[in-house]
Design an enzyme around this catalytic site. Structure first.
Site, mmCIF file in Angstrom:
data_model
loop_
_atom_site.group_PDB
_atom_site.id
_atom_site.type_symbol
_atom_site.label_atom_id
_atom_site.label_comp_id
_atom_site.label_asym_id
_atom_site.label_seq_id
_atom_site.Cartn_x
_atom_site.Cartn_y
_atom_site.Cartn_z
ATOM 1 N N ASP A 1 -5.088 3.620 0.939
ATOM 2 C CA ASP A 1 -5.132 1.867 2.140
ATOM 3 C C ASP A 1 -6.112 1.719 2.468
ATOM 4 O OD1 ASP A 1 -2.666 2.824 0.539
ATOM 5 O OD2 ASP A 1 -0.918 2.203 2.086
ATOM 6 N N GLU B 1 6.296 -1.608 0.684
ATOM 7 C CA GLU B 1 4.406 -0.784 1.961
ATOM 8 C C GLU B 1 3.893 -1.842 2.184
ATOM 9 O OE1 GLU B 1 5.005 3.216 -0.146
ATOM 10 O OE2 GLU B 1 3.601 2.089 -0.776
HETATM 11 C C1 FRU Z 1 0.713 3.256 0.406
HETATM 12 C C2 FRU Z 1 1.310 4.149 1.480
HETATM 13 C C3 FRU Z 1 1.733 3.692 2.502
HETATM 14 C C4 FRU Z 1 1.476 4.614 3.615
HETATM 15 C C5 FRU Z 1 0.640 5.135 3.493
HETATM 16 C C6 FRU Z 1 0.194 6.673 3.393
HETATM 17 O O1 FRU Z 1 0.094 2.992 0.013
HETATM 18 O O2 FRU Z 1 2.370 4.733 1.057
HETATM 19 O O3 FRU Z 1 3.286 3.029 3.081
HETATM 20 O O4 FRU Z 1 1.552 4.143 5.070
HETATM 21 O O5 FRU Z 1 0.846 4.840 2.079
HETATM 22 O O6 FRU Z 1 -0.651 7.843 3.232
#
Ligand code: FRU
Length: 508
Positions: free
Chosen positions: A45, A227
């Site tokens: 992300d 998320e």
């Molecule tokens: C989304 C996610 C988020 C988390 C991160 C961990 O892709 O699962 O919810 O903070 O990636 O790398």
């Protein structure tokens, strides 16, 4: 300034590192050229997107030891034009409270935190600490929100000594804080993903948070965990509307990770959706966890992770994994009395666009060769054309190894599609080699397709960004041939194609 011998040697070495990085980028057949990808190792992300003093900051989920997901850090890259990114030292490392999961960044102009120094406002990162040992104990308390601050415009960071600032109330998935200044209420608002809903919190100083409300348990898609949310206001008609982005994984219309959005009103306490429709921001398989930059005034610029948890850890790149989407400017349009989110590539991309050429359309043929007259093979193109909503049309990208990606429109189903079934060597994933579809949202009689193609991705902005699809691919050889096919070529007009320049080419 006195340049000592040591700093002189350091400058020469730094310049050489940048040069060798560029050389590597140009010769790596899957390395995106004008999309950000990490020099080495794993990325997911985008985090802490913020603009300040002429610089865009992109922090990102990063595991700087392997090309697969692992203990998360915040990597860092900066850019002045959103397209040529320079990787910076890692911003946040895991600590005794946990790994550094996704979050956001704000400029604390009024120094509400007291972290400012010498009259300069601090840059604040608000992120999730993910505690791996606590997770194993299954106490549903292993994710909580923390702060870090920077007094040198994002170069170096100090974690707040009294972290976490928002403890876990007993929810296993409690993460990805997106914070904004809510001017009407003179307070900070945190939009947080809490398992199957969004929870809003308010604060005067970013350190003490009070729950305001929850939204979404009975709304939208719930095929997977919620998320990476975002909340912002966009002009709409004579007024404005709030847009709430929520990524979900899995549960996308074409499988796996995807981002949905809601439109509605927000009064500093509650989000009231306008309707109960499930809206998808991007129908392609590869745009996840997208959020907007903070501190960009009236511009709302979104950046997403150009991958999908279905196969992100397996895609066939060797030294690095994953890239971000092209940054996109967001707006709202009214279609059939519904507010629809529009995405357009940022206008900064025009700088990379060579003059290109207009293609004369011979109404008597069913296939047009689009790029034979361009210098090449570049594999990096922007191409657009108009046609009618009743016309079957497609664009085929191909190479000499019989590998191809087909992007097009099927008028009988009123569907756009991206077919990457035969886009490259198979074997790394069962989910990847598929055809994805997207409904046409616009009902205008004219249809417009705008495609942005990098070495390993295509982004389709149909009908001026009303329906959007993003897909990645990994051909064994660059797609050097671009053909346009239609049985009704006489309805195809305004065909334009241009090479896009790599920002890593000398002289840029
Ligand atoms: C989304 C996610 C988020 C988390 C991160 C961990 O892709 O699962 O919810 O903070 O990636 O790398």
């Amino acid at each position: 300034m006195k340049i000592t011998l040591i700093s002189f040697v350091f400058l020469i070495c730094a310049a050489q590192t940048i040069r060798s990085q560029e050389a590597g980028y140009l010769s790596d057949k899957h390395r995106p050229q004008f999309h950000f990808s990490p020099k080495k190792f794993w990325m997911n992300d985008p985090n802490g997107l913020i603009y300040h003093n002429g610089t865009y900051h992109l922090f990102f989920q990063h595991f700087p030891e392997k090309t697969v997901w692992g203990p998360m850090h915040w990597g860092h890259a900066t850019s002045t034009d959103l397209l040529k990114w320079t990787e910076q030292p890692i911003a946040l490392y895991p600590d005794k409270l946990g790994w550094i999961f996704s979050g956001s960044a704000v400029m604390d102009f009024d120094n509400t935190t007291g972290f400012g120094k010498n009259g300069k406002p601090p840059m604040i990162a608000i992120f999730t600490h993910h505690n791996d040992s606590l997770e194993k104990l299954k106490g549903n308390n292993h994710q909580y929100q923390s702060l870090a601050f920077s007094n040198d415009e994002g170069k170096t960071w100090t974690k707040y000594a009294r972290n976490p600032v928002l403890k876990n109330p007993g929810i296993a998935d409690f993460r990805d804080p997106k914070v904004m200044w809510y001017d009407a209420g003179k307070m900070w608002i945190m939009t947080l993903a809490t398992k199957d809903r969004i929870t809003f919190y308010a604060s005067a100083d970013l350190k003490n948070w009070k729950k305001q409300s929850e939204f979404g348990q009975a709304f939208g898609a719930h095929g997977g965990v919620w998320e990476c949310p975002d909340l912002f206001q966009l002009p709409y008609g004579k007024g404005s509307k709030w847009v709430l982005l929520v990524s979900i994984n899995p549960g996308g219309p074409n499988g796996g990770s995807v981002t949905q959005y809601f439109t509605g009103d927000f009064d500093g306490k509650t989000f009231k959706p306008t309707d109960t429709i499930t809206r998808w921001m991007d129908y392609g398989p590869d745009n996840y966890a997208g959020v907007t930059f903070s501190n960009t005034g009236s511009r709302h610029i979104l950046l997403g992770w150009m991958s999908n948890w279905q196969y992100a850890n397996q895609v066939p790149t060797t030294e690095w994994r994953s890239a971000m989407t092209i940054p996109r400017e967001l707006s709202l349009v009214n279609i059939n009395q519904k507010a629809i989110l529009v995405q357009k590539p940022v206008m900064e991309i025009n700088r990379l666009q060579d003059p290109g050429k207009a293609i004369a359309v011979n109404a008597g043929v069913t296939e047009l060769d689009l790029n034979s007259g361009l210098p090449g093979p570049s594999g990096l193109y922007r191409l657009s054309f108009d046609t009618e909503a009743s016309t079957t049309v497609s664009v085929t990208l191909s190479n000499s190894k019989n590998q191809q990606v087909v992007i097009g429109f099927d008028p009988t189903r009123k569907e756009f599609f991206i077919d990457r079934t035969t886009s490259g060597a198979k074997g790394f994933s069962n989910e990847f080699f598929k055809r994805s579809v997207a409904p046409r949202i616009s009902n205008a009689p004219k249809l417009r397709l705008d495609l942005i193609i990098d070495h390993a991705s295509v982004e389709l902005f149909a009908d001026d960004g009303t329906t959007v699809m993003t897909a990645i691919f990994f051909p064994d050889e660059v797609f050097s041939k671009v053909m346009l096919q239609s049985p009704r070529m006489k309805t195809v007009t305004n065909v334009q194609i241009a090479n896009l320049r790599s920002p890593w080419k000398a002289g840029d």
